[in-house]
Write a protein that holds these residues in place. Structure first.
Motif, mmCIF file in Angstrom:
data_model
loop_
_atom_site.group_PDB
_atom_site.id
_atom_site.type_symbol
_atom_site.label_atom_id
_atom_site.label_comp_id
_atom_site.label_asym_id
_atom_site.label_seq_id
_atom_site.Cartn_x
_atom_site.Cartn_y
_atom_site.Cartn_z
ATOM 1 N N SER A 141 76.409 2.126 19.601
ATOM 2 C CA SER A 141 76.713 2.031 21.032
ATOM 3 C C SER A 141 77.024 0.606 21.463
ATOM 4 N N GLY A 142 77.032 -0.315 20.494
ATOM 5 C CA GLY A 142 77.323 -1.714 20.805
ATOM 6 C C GLY A 142 76.110 -2.509 21.252
ATOM 7 N N ARG A 143 74.918 -1.909 21.173
ATOM 8 C CA ARG A 143 73.704 -2.623 21.576
ATOM 9 C C ARG A 143 73.162 -3.461 20.424
ATOM 10 N N LEU A 144 72.659 -4.633 20.765
ATOM 11 C CA LEU A 144 72.118 -5.554 19.774
ATOM 12 C C LEU A 144 70.823 -4.981 19.196
ATOM 13 N N VAL A 145 70.790 -4.833 17.879
ATOM 14 C CA VAL A 145 69.619 -4.315 17.168
ATOM 15 C C VAL A 145 68.773 -5.466 16.643
ATOM 16 N N ALA A 146 69.434 -6.509 16.142
ATOM 17 C CA ALA A 146 68.705 -7.642 15.572
ATOM 18 C C ALA A 146 69.608 -8.868 15.558
#
Length: 123
Positions: free
Chosen positions: A93-98
Motif C-alpha cells: 500500500s506504499g506504507r513504510l514498514v521499516a
C-alpha cells in the motif's frame, strides 16, 4: 527486491515472537540481501562484502500474503572499505514498514575465509 510474506517468514515460525506477521529477523535478512546486491559495484575481482552493523526500526506489521519492497542505497558515508547503506521497506500500500542503515566492509574473499577457518587467526 520484492517479497511476499509467507508462513515461513512469520515471527511464530522464525521464533522471534508469537504472532503470524513478518518477523523482524526475516525483514533484516531481506534488507541485508539488498545491500549485498547494492555493494557489488564497490567490489573488485576477488573481493566480497560482509555485514558489520545493522540499525533498523521495524515500524509496521505485515501479514502473511502481504508484499514488501526492500531497497538499499549507498549513503554519502562510503569511505575506503566501509560502506553504509540506507535501507527501506515499503508494503504493497506504499506504507513504510521499516527504515534504517546497514554497514558492510569490503574484504578479500580468500583471506577472509582463511582467517575464519583458522581459530588462531583472531589472535
Amino acid at each position: 527486491m520484492r517479497h511476499e510474506v509467507t508462513d515461513a517468514d512469520t515471527a511464530v515460525r522464525v521464533g522471534s515472537g508469537d504472532v503470524p506477521v513478518l518477523a523482524t529477523p526475516r525483514l533484516i535478512a531481506w534488507m541485508e540481501a539488498a545491500t549485498v546486491r547494492a555493494a557489488a559495484s564497490f567490489t573488485d575481482s576477488g573481493q566480497t562484502t560482509v555485514g558489520t552493523e545493522v540499525r533498523v526500526r521495524h515500524l509496521r506489521a505485515t501479514p502473511v500474503g502481504g508484499l514488501v519492497e526492500v531497497s538499499a542505497e549507498p549513503s554519502a558515508a562510503v569511505t575506503g572499505g566501509r560502506l553504509t547503506f540506507v535501507v527501506r521497506a515499503v508494503d504493497g500500500s506504499g506504507r513504510l514498514v521499516a527504515t534504517g542503515e546497514i554497514d558492510r566492509a569490503v574484504v578479500d574473499r580468500q583471506r577472509f575465509l582463511a582467517r575464519t577457518a583458522d581459530p588462531a587467526g583472531d589472535r
